[in-house]
Design a protein around this motif. Structure first.
Motif, PDB file in Angstrom:
ATOM      1  N   ILE A 233      43.370  80.447  64.945  1.00 37.34           N
ATOM      2  CA  ILE A 233      42.762  80.361  63.610  1.00 37.34           C
ATOM      3  C   ILE A 233      41.918  81.602  63.336  1.00 37.34           C
TER       4      ILE A 233
ATOM      5  N   GLU B 163      39.355  79.755  56.093  1.00 36.25           N
ATOM      6  CA  GLU B 163      39.817  78.453  56.563  1.00 36.25           C
ATOM      7  C   GLU B 163      39.357  77.391  55.573  1.00 36.25           C
TER       8      GLU B 163
ATOM      9  N   TYR C  16      40.490  72.061  58.752  1.00 30.75           N
ATOM     10  CA  TYR C  16      41.095  71.916  60.080  1.00 30.75           C
ATOM     11  C   TYR C  16      41.027  70.444  60.470  1.00 30.75           C
TER      12      TYR C  16
ATOM     13  N   VAL D 151      45.851  73.392  60.439  1.00 24.94           N
ATOM     14  CA  VAL D 151      44.862  74.181  59.692  1.00 24.94           C
ATOM     15  C   VAL D 151      45.422  74.574  58.336  1.00 24.94           C
TER      16      VAL D 151
ATOM     17  N   ILE E 200      44.820  77.623  55.601  1.00 25.05           N
ATOM     18  CA  ILE E 200      44.229  78.957  55.420  1.00 25.05           C
ATOM     19  C   ILE E 200      44.597  79.476  54.044  1.00 25.05           C
TER      20      ILE E 200
END
Length: 283
Positions: free
Chosen positions: A216, A260, A263, A279, A281
């Motif tokens: 990440i 981000e 999550y 996740v 993004i």
């Protein structure tokens, strides 16, 4: 014969348009307090498990992109591949979704396949692949008149060159694009043959705070090379080629920062010895 029938509707996500829309509205409610400081996201990275586990993440990422841009084409990178896998694309036809079909942008797909070798799929002959299909209802719902080009890309250097070429080709064709990369993160536990940190809370914490966090962080840095290395060495991105391609294309579109958005892991909803990280993004 021109319609690629959905494979996972009715199981991984609702097959009915009303049920699908109700689920999307629930996802947006879940994400209502999630915002981005990015002025105009051009793409993102999303997970691809069944909607029960990761649909909210993918939905909210794609929604944020749709709020920021109205592209002619959404380019989706996905598919579970290793470094020797062939690139895969469906260069014509339509994708079935509960909200109606999504047409392929054939001019863009034709030029991509003219410049790069691909294994060609058709609406009637294709690999059953969740990584791309799970995103299509969201794209159809949020981008009303958009077309798509979806492709499977292996974790190689040539994939990064391809991603840059996709942006260049689209500009030459006067087509605006947004990009989506589809990948889940660490698949941990006996179901996946990955138990190096044992079981229980210690293993969950390691996945969340170390293994997933490592890839990440590379995504947030928009470091496509590091994403490829992470996925191949640490098994923390099952489609690292797709994620790296999206990042590379995002940079070529002018993105300089990534964030981000969300999550989570499947453990959050279904605790057990085997679980997967997810996740969302934006860049």
């Amino acid at each position: 014969m021109n319609l690629r029938k959905s494979v996972f509707s009715g199981s991984w996500y609702p097959a009915d348009a009303r049920a699908c829309e109700d689920q999307i509205k629930d996802f947006l409610e879940e994400g209502k307090d999630r915002s981005t400081s990015l002025p105009g996201p051009v793409g993102g990275i999303v997970p691809h498990a069944g909607w029960y586990f990761s649909g909210s993440i993918a939905c909210n990422v794609i929604h944020q992109v749709a709020k920021a841009t109205t592209p002619d084409v959404v380019v989706v990178f996905g598919m579970h591949m290793h470094s020797s896998s062939p690139r895969v694309i469906m260069p014509e036809g339509e994708w079935e979704t509960p909200f109606g079909p999504l047409a392929v942008e054939t001019a863009l797909a034709d030029e991509i396949t003219r410049q790069y070798d691909f294994q060609l799929e058709s609406p009637t002959r294709f690999n059953q692949d969740n990584t791309i299909e799970l995103q299509m209802p969201f794209i159809r719902y949020f981008f009303k008149d958009v077309k798509v080009v979806a492709m499977g890309v292996p974790p190689t250097q040539e994939t990064l060159a391809l991603a840059e070429s996709v942006v260049e080709i689209s500009r030459n064709l006067n087509l605006s694009i947004a990009v989506i990369g589809s990948t889940d993160l660490t698949h941990y536990g006996p179901n996946y043959g990955f138990t190096s940190k044992g079981h229980g809370a210690k293993a969950v914490d390691w996945v969340r705070n170390e293994n997933d966090r490592s890839v990440i962080d590379a995504m947030i840095r928009m470091d496509a090379q590091a994403v490829l290395r992470e996925g191949q060495k640490k098994s923390n991105a099952c489609c690292c080629g797709a994620a790296a391609a999206a990042i590379t294309a995002g940079r070529a579109l002018g993105a300089e920062k990534a964030e981000e958005l969300i999550y989570a892991t499947s453990y959050d909803k279904s605790p057990g010895d085997s679980f997967v990280g997810y996740v969302g993004i934006l860049f």
